[in-house]
Every structure is written in structure tokens, then in C-alpha cells.
Design a protein around this motif. Structure first.
Motif, PDB file in Angstrom:
ATOM      1  N   LEU A  21      -4.941  -3.885  -5.139  1.00  0.00           N
ATOM      2  CA  LEU A  21      -3.649  -4.298  -4.592  1.00  0.00           C
ATOM      3  C   LEU A  21      -3.375  -5.767  -4.877  1.00  0.00           C
ATOM      4  CD1 LEU A  21      -2.181  -3.247  -1.210  1.00  0.00           C
ATOM      5  CD2 LEU A  21      -2.271  -5.674  -1.745  1.00  0.00           C
ATOM      6  N   SER A  22      -2.148  -6.064  -5.307  1.00  0.00           N
ATOM      7  CA  SER A  22      -1.714  -7.443  -5.535  1.00  0.00           C
ATOM      8  C   SER A  22      -0.435  -7.710  -4.740  1.00  0.00           C
ATOM      9  CB  SER A  22      -1.462  -7.701  -7.019  1.00  0.00           C
ATOM     10  OG  SER A  22      -2.669  -7.572  -7.760  1.00  0.00           O
ATOM     11  N   LEU A  23      -0.343  -8.933  -4.184  1.00  0.00           N
ATOM     12  CA  LEU A  23       0.787  -9.267  -3.324  1.00  0.00           C
ATOM     13  C   LEU A  23       0.925 -10.779  -3.232  1.00  0.00           C
ATOM     14  CD1 LEU A  23       2.890  -8.113  -1.232  1.00  0.00           C
ATOM     15  CD2 LEU A  23       1.102  -8.403   0.496  1.00  0.00           C
ATOM     16  N   GLN A  24       2.160 -11.264  -3.237  1.00  0.00           N
ATOM     17  CA  GLN A  24       2.428 -12.693  -3.053  1.00  0.00           C
ATOM     18  C   GLN A  24       3.450 -12.870  -1.936  1.00  0.00           C
ATOM     19  OE1 GLN A  24       3.664 -13.961  -7.017  1.00  0.00           O
ATOM     20  NE2 GLN A  24       1.628 -14.796  -7.395  1.00  0.00           N
ATOM     21  N   ILE A  25       3.182 -13.820  -1.035  1.00  0.00           N
ATOM     22  CA  ILE A  25       4.070 -14.079   0.096  1.00  0.00           C
ATOM     23  C   ILE A  25       4.462 -15.548   0.097  1.00  0.00           C
ATOM     24  CG2 ILE A  25       4.266 -14.053   2.615  1.00  0.00           C
ATOM     25  CD1 ILE A  25       2.312 -11.683   2.583  1.00  0.00           C
ATOM     26  N   LYS A  26       5.771 -15.799   0.195  1.00  0.00           N
ATOM     27  CA  LYS A  26       6.292 -17.161   0.122  1.00  0.00           C
ATOM     28  C   LYS A  26       6.156 -17.873   1.464  1.00  0.00           C
ATOM     29  CE  LYS A  26       9.975 -15.140  -2.609  1.00  0.00           C
ATOM     30  NZ  LYS A  26      11.418 -14.903  -2.614  1.00  0.00           N
ATOM     31  N   ASP A  37      -0.003   6.030   8.945  1.00  0.00           N
ATOM     32  CA  ASP A  37      -1.359   5.815   9.457  1.00  0.00           C
ATOM     33  C   ASP A  37      -2.367   6.007   8.328  1.00  0.00           C
ATOM     34  OD1 ASP A  37      -0.425   5.416  12.022  1.00  0.00           O
ATOM     35  OD2 ASP A  37      -0.631   7.521  12.605  1.00  0.00           O
ATOM     36  N   GLY A  38      -3.312   5.083   8.228  1.00  0.00           N
ATOM     37  CA  GLY A  38      -4.340   5.185   7.204  1.00  0.00           C
ATOM     38  C   GLY A  38      -3.917   4.668   5.844  1.00  0.00           C
ATOM     39  N   ALA A  39      -2.750   4.007   5.764  1.00  0.00           N
ATOM     40  CA  ALA A  39      -2.269   3.506   4.471  1.00  0.00           C
ATOM     41  C   ALA A  39      -3.072   2.306   3.984  1.00  0.00           C
ATOM     42  CB  ALA A  39      -0.792   3.125   4.568  1.00  0.00           C
ATOM     43  N   GLY A  40      -3.711   1.567   4.921  1.00  0.00           N
ATOM     44  CA  GLY A  40      -4.484   0.383   4.546  1.00  0.00           C
ATOM     45  C   GLY A  40      -3.897  -0.914   5.068  1.00  0.00           C
ATOM     46  N   ASN A 210      -1.546   4.980   0.827  1.00  0.00           N
ATOM     47  CA  ASN A 210      -2.798   5.259   0.120  1.00  0.00           C
ATOM     48  C   ASN A 210      -3.393   4.022  -0.548  1.00  0.00           C
ATOM     49  OD1 ASN A 210      -2.686   8.028   0.781  1.00  0.00           O
ATOM     50  ND2 ASN A 210      -1.330   8.424  -0.956  1.00  0.00           N
ATOM     51  N   GLY A 211      -3.337   2.884   0.160  1.00  0.00           N
ATOM     52  CA  GLY A 211      -3.976   1.669  -0.333  1.00  0.00           C
ATOM     53  C   GLY A 211      -3.208   0.913  -1.394  1.00  0.00           C
ATOM     54  N   GLU A 212      -1.952   1.307  -1.649  1.00  0.00           N
ATOM     55  CA  GLU A 212      -1.161   0.663  -2.692  1.00  0.00           C
ATOM     56  C   GLU A 212       0.218   0.273  -2.171  1.00  0.00           C
ATOM     57  OE1 GLU A 212      -2.244   2.582  -6.870  1.00  0.00           O
ATOM     58  OE2 GLU A 212      -1.622   4.120  -5.443  1.00  0.00           O
TER      59      GLU A 212
END
Length: 642
Positions: A21-26, A37-40, A210-212
Motif C-alpha cells: 500500500l502507498s499513500l501520501q497525506i498533505k 470490517d477487516g479492510a486493514g 482487502n488491504g489496498e
């Protein structure tokens, strides 16, 4: 960027929680993370906080490498874990809790007192500073927990479902604090939530499954993808048959009840085409119109497979073994309250309320924490003796036939009421013995209940190991095991994700529309008010309003006017600019909401006000009034200071 997550993966034994997983927060934004539920979601927020170490990938927070030195960010972040009051010392007072968190975060006494006074004022807890945390309502506990999280002035706030179990008015107060902090201090907020209306308040939102991350963007831009694809359909003869027929149409991606109508997402996005498909399928409808897409529509479109996600109706019919009783408007009243009152010493919890609920009706019972909802439900279930007044439930007198009432009702309490250390099957069998059902019959019903609640294959699973949404379906299955005439549901979907809530409500609609079971449900998910045939809004033990969702929304519109949604820079300054002229104005996530009786002319006024204050107007448009606004309007319009 204040948060950078790069190709992070995390497994728990053989179960993947995060998948590259990749993510950027400003900096300075409110970023929302939603998912089933259980998505991560919780795993990701724990990795960002430096509490969990991923199996691979990189995580940077405030420019620091979290994996190499997680302690380096601890003084610069605030973290509020999931669960009401879990971050608090319950025996300590409000002030003592804040002082404790200030001490462990090394806040100087002078700065502590300044911040504490400000936070107590903003959260309206100043008059409760000496009260022990254990004696606060759920909403007040979360506001206190937020004060403790903010006392050291963090640059980043991580909130894991901070408003689960919190009533809408307290949720609004929490959001006002967050919006003010972001606007005035430039704080960044990263939160997970199961409330879709809260996702719409975020500057950006990511949908996780599912973790994404499967979708990400500004809420309005995400909803634009569904523009002209959401349709509102009114059934001419039975919602269930219409939903089943819609799900059979190949281009219908989502179909679910929304009050007296059905919401459908139709991928062709063509009104004429869906009308033709509905006609070709032989479905009986009163109308097919274009609807307004919501975040829940977006969520369900990404996470629901309607072709394989239906309730087992055959098991349902086999379980009840009686002729279907479709709901009609002239059904007899089966739950009646007459001048019902409950006092606890000098405190009046329920003040002589009157209402009636018809057979097969889905009746919404809404109000803030402490309004008297649970007390009323417990009186109707025979669990509390009324101080005065009377009523009937399933034909039995509330004062004289309590034991008969208990045999003919199902009840789900506000907190999860099953035994966590028993298996799914053992819980069902235990409830069967409590209801006096024979062993042979319990085993027969257990098999069908497991099919109805979609628990096949989980019979031997320990209940504590189930996700919350599945636990609640099990609790509902146990509540209807003895085939009751009426079912009382006290906040049954608190903290449950929209997919699980949708399946839960599918079962409720089957009970109501097919078997004529009367449903009384209280909820803090105000979108669920749209699913109810009628609604009561109660506050301080008194009924403030009655009607269906659209009728109540119409009353607000008649009094306050049309809602305008304004997209502009510097929301705090924009609010000051318009508030004097338009008193019903407030910040709603990345937008400014303003009510006006004369939208056509007032749009020009607002544009000039913003221009005078050197504020750029990105967009201004009329908006459907969120039911949260309806709720707060009726709860506060006649409210005296507590």
C-alpha cells in the motif's frame, strides 16, 4: 507531505492485512479512510503511528523514518485508539485526565493551563471538569479523549473511528473542534470512520478494501463518478420483489432500500434506458427518477457484489413457516405508548410520551445520548417498570402482562449481548434454551438461522473472533430465534461498516415486509433514518418531531430555507463573513453550509461578501439537507440549557 507510506505490506500469520500500500497525506488536511470490517484500516493507522512494524515498505511521518526510529514522532503526534473511553483513566476526573496526558507529554504547566481552558471551552466540558470519566456519556468521553489527545499541541492527529457510539450532536461538536484546529493551527487529521456522512466532511477520502486503496480523492470528485448513475425508484407493489428484480438486471450494480424508495446504481447512466430495462423485466413501479449520489453509494459500488450478496430468502421462509404478511398502511397498531413516564428519583428520563407503531412497520427512534431512547425501549420490553402511563406490546398490557410480552418480542441491547467465549452455534443453542424451545427444534432452527445470517462455515468460530458486523447479524439471529411478533433494536449497527449494515438491514426488511414483524430501531447512523417508514425524534425525554425522513426534512426546509454548499478558501474567515447575515451557517468538512430562504438572490449576496473579504469562490450550489442537520434542528430548536 506530512505522511508518506510507500509499498507497505503487513501479514498476521498467513492473513494479509496490507498489500503493498502507498499513500501520501498533505499537511493541514482532514483525511478520511473508509472501508469494510477487516479492510486493514486500523492496521494502517497503527503502522503510521509507529505502534506496528510492517513486514516491508517505508513510512515517513513529519519527515522522519518511522521504521528506524518510531519514538522520534511520538511527541509530535496525538493518537486516539478505537473504542469509547479506552484512552481514559475512568476513575480520574475530566481535569485529572487532561493533566495526566499533559504530564506524560512534558507540557509546561503554564501552557497546559492555557490549552486546557481552551479545549474544555471548545468541547463544552468546562462545567464537568470535576466529574469522573466513568460518569460521562459516550459522547462526552470521546470529547474528553480528544482533549487529552490535543493537550500537547500535536502536528498530526491519528483517530481510529473516534465517533463510534457517539450521538450526532456530540459528533458535530467533535467535528467543530477538529475543523477549528485545522483552520487555526494547521493541524493534520488522519481518521478512520464507519459513518459515511463523516467521510463527506473530509478534505480527501480513501476507500480501502482487502488491504489496498481502491479509490481516493475529494469527496465531491469521487461522487462525480456516479453522476447520473444513481436512480431513485418507487415500488408499486412490494420493495423486496422490486429489489430482487433490479438485481437481476445486468447493468444494475447496487440496489438497496432507502425509506419508501429503492436506490439503484445503473452503470449505463441513462434514465430512459433504466426505465426501459425495468419495464422489460416486468417490474411494478410508480416512478423511476434520477437520484443524488452519496458516499454510501460510492462505498457499496466498490465493495458489494449484489449478484452473490443476497439474504437466503428460502431459509428465511422455511424458518418462519407462515403465510407472508406484506406491509400495508392500514395495518393494526401493535406497539402503543400512552403517557409513558419514567423517573429516576427527581430526574425525568421519559416525560409522558405517546406513540403507536403498526404491524410490519419499521419505526425509527432517534435522539442524542441521554434522550430517553433506551429507557423507553426497556419499558416496552418489560425490563423497566414505568413510573406512570401504560401501553400495549403485541396485544399484551405493559403493566399487567410483562411475562407474555417477553415471550413475544425480540431484543438486541445497545452493547453486544452474546457470550464472546462461546461459539456461534453455542450462542444460538443457549438462546433457544432461554426461550424454552425443545432441543430438537433448536437444532432445526439453528441451521436455518445460520443460513439467514450468512454464518455458514462459522458455526464453530468463537464469537469474540468475529468482525463486529457479523457479530451483530448473529445477535439479530438469536433475537428472532423464537419467532417474535415485535423486535426492538437498540443501536444495532453502531461501528458496523456499510456493507455489513446493508446485509443487516436486508434482514430487517425481510422481517418487516415478508413476515409482518414490527421493528423499533434506534440508531446514530442517520442515513438509516431514510430506511424507516416513520421516525420519532426524542430529546430530554420528550418527542420533538414525528414523520418520515422526507417530511421532517421538508419541515426544516420550510423553516430554515434551502441549503447552499460553498467551496472557498479559508473557511473560518468565510464563515465570519456570512454569519452575520445568514445566522444558520457552519463549516461542514471542506465546505461552508448556509441556509437561505431566497437562494436565487442570496447567492449573489454571498459572492459579494466573499469578494469583499478577498476570498475566492470555487463553487456554490444547492444541496440536499443532510439528515444530521434535520436531527440537530429538532433536538436543539426547543432545547433548554441542560
Amino acid at each position: 507531505m506530512i505522511i508518506e507510506v510507500d509499498q507497505v505490506a503487513k501479514n498476521f500469520k498467513k492473513t494479509p492485512a496490507l498489500l503493498n500500500l502507498s499513500l501520501q497525506i498533505k499537511s493541514g488536511e482532514i483525511f478520511g479512510l473508509i472501508g469494510p470490517d477487516g479492510a486493514g484500516k486500523s492496521t494502517l493507522i497503527h503502522v503510521i503511528a509507529g505502534i506496528l512494524r510492517p513486514d516491508k515498505g517505508k513510512v515517513s511521518v513529519l519527515g522522519k523514518n518511522v521504521l528506524k526510529d518510531p519514538e522520534s514522532i511520538k511527541t509530535s503526534i496525538g493518537f486516539l485508539p478505537q473504542g469509547l473511553g479506552l484512552a481514559l483513566a475512568q476513575e480520574l476526573s475530566v481535569e485529572e485526565n487532561i493533566n495526566y496526558f499533559a504530564e506524560i507529554n512534558h507540557v509546561a504547566p503554564k501552557k497546559r493551563e492555557e490549552r486546557k481552558a481552551l479545549l474544555l471551552e471548545k468541547t463544552q466540558l468546562t462545567s464537568f471538569r470535576d466529574r469522573p470519566a466513568k460518569n460521562l456519556s459516550g459522547g462526552m468521553q470521546q470529547k474528553l479523549a480528544l482533549c487529552c489527545t490535543l493537550i500537547h499541541g500535536p502536528k498530526l492527529i491519528l483517530l481510529d473511528e473516534p465517533t463510534t457510539g457517539v450521538d450526532p450532536i456530540s459528533r458535530r461538536d467533535l467535528w467543530e473542534v477538529l475543523n477549528t484546529m485545522v483552520e487555526e493551527s494547521g493541524v493534520t487529521v488522519f481518521l478512520t470512520t464507519s459513518y459515511m456522512d463523516e467521510a463527506a466532511r473530509c478534505h480527501r477520502v480513501a476507500l480501502m478494501n482487502n488491504g489496498e486503496i481502491i479509490d481516493l480523492g475529494v469527496p465531491n470528485e469521487l461522487l462525480a463518478k456516479l453522476k447520473d448513475k444513481v436512480f431513485s425508484i418507487e415500488a408499486a407493489d412490494g420493495e423486496r420483489e422490486l429489489i430482487k428484480g433490479l438485481k437481476a438486471i445486468p447493468d444494475v450494480e447496487v440496489a438497496y432500500p432507502m425509506g419508501r424508495k429503492i436506490h439503484a446504481i445503473y452503470k449505463k447512466g441513462d434514465l430512459a434506458a433504466i426505465r426501459k430495462d425495468v419495464k422489460t423485466a416486468g417490474l411494478k413501479v410508480k416512478s423511476v427518477e434520477t437520484g443524488s449520489p452519496s458516499i454510501e453509494d460510492l462505498f457499496l459500488a466498490h465493495t458489494t457484489n449484489i449478484k452473490n450478496d443476497a439474504i437466503n430468502e428460502q431459509a428465511f421462509l422455511e424458518f418462519f413457516q407462515k403465510q407472508e404478511i406484506p406491509f400495508q398502511s392500514d395495518m393494526p397498531v401493535v406497539i402503543k405508548a400512552e403517557a409513558l413516564e419514567k423517573k429516576f428519583k427527581a430526574f425525568i428520563a421519559v416525560n409522558k410520551i405517546n406513540f403507536g407503531i403498526k404491524q410490519g412497520e419499521i419505526f425509527g427512534f432517534l435522539g442524542p445520548n441521554g434522550a430517553g431512547k433506551t429507557t423507553t425501549i426497556k419499558m416496552l420490553c418489560g425490563l423497566l417498570q414505568p413510573t406512570s402511563g401504560t401501553g400495549t406490546v403485541a396485544g399484551f398490557n405493559l403493566s399487567k402482562q410483562v411475562s407474555e410480552i417477553k415471550k413475544n418480542i425480540g431484543y438486541m441491547s445497545q452493547r453486544f449481548s452474546l457470550y464472546g467465549n462461546l461459539t456461534v452455534a453455542e450462542n444460538i443453542e443457549l438462546y433457544g434454551s432461554v426461550y424454552g424451545i425443545s432441543r430438537k427444534e433448536v437444532l432445526k432452527r439453528r441451521k436455518l438461522i445460520i443460513q439467514i445470517t450468512d454464518l455458514v462455515g462459522k458455526e464453530k468460530t468463537i464469537t469474540n473472533d468475529l468482525p463486529l458486523g457479523i457479530k451483530q447479524r448473529l445477535a439479530l439471529g438469536c433475537a428472532i430465534l423464537h419467532k417474535p411478533d415485535c423486535v426492538f433494536l437498540d443501536e444495532p449497527t453502531s461501528g458496523v461498516d456499510p456493507v455489513a449494515r446493508r446485509k443487516f438491514w436486508d434482514t430487517i426488511f425481510l422481517l418487516s415486509r415478508r413476515m409482518g414483524v414490527t421493528i423499533l430501531v434506534s440508531t446514530h447512523h442517520l442515513d438509516e433514518a431514510e430506511y424507516c417508514d416513520r421516525i420519532i425524534l426524542i430529546n430530554q425525554g420528550e418527542i420533538k418531531a414525528t414523520g418520515d425522513a422526507e417530511e421532517l426534512r421538508g419541515k426544516v426546509r420550510a423553516d430554515l430555507g434551502t441549503l447552499l454548499e460553498i467551496s472557498t478558501e479559508n473557511l473560518s474567515q468565510a464563515l465570519k463573513a456570512v454569519k452575520e447575515t445568514f445566522s444558520h451557517s457552519f463549516i461542514y468538512g471542506p465546505h461552508l453550509h448556509v441556509y437561505t430562504k431566497y437562494p436565487a438572490s442570496d447567492i449573489h449576496k454571498i459572492k459579494n461578501m466573499l469578494l469583499t473579504n478577498n476570498l475566492h469562490l470555487a463553487n456554490i450550489q444547492e444541496q440536499v439537507i443532510p439528515f444530521e442537520n434535520v436531527f440537530t434542528y429538532f433536538c436543539e430548536s426547543a432545547k433548554e440549557p441542560a
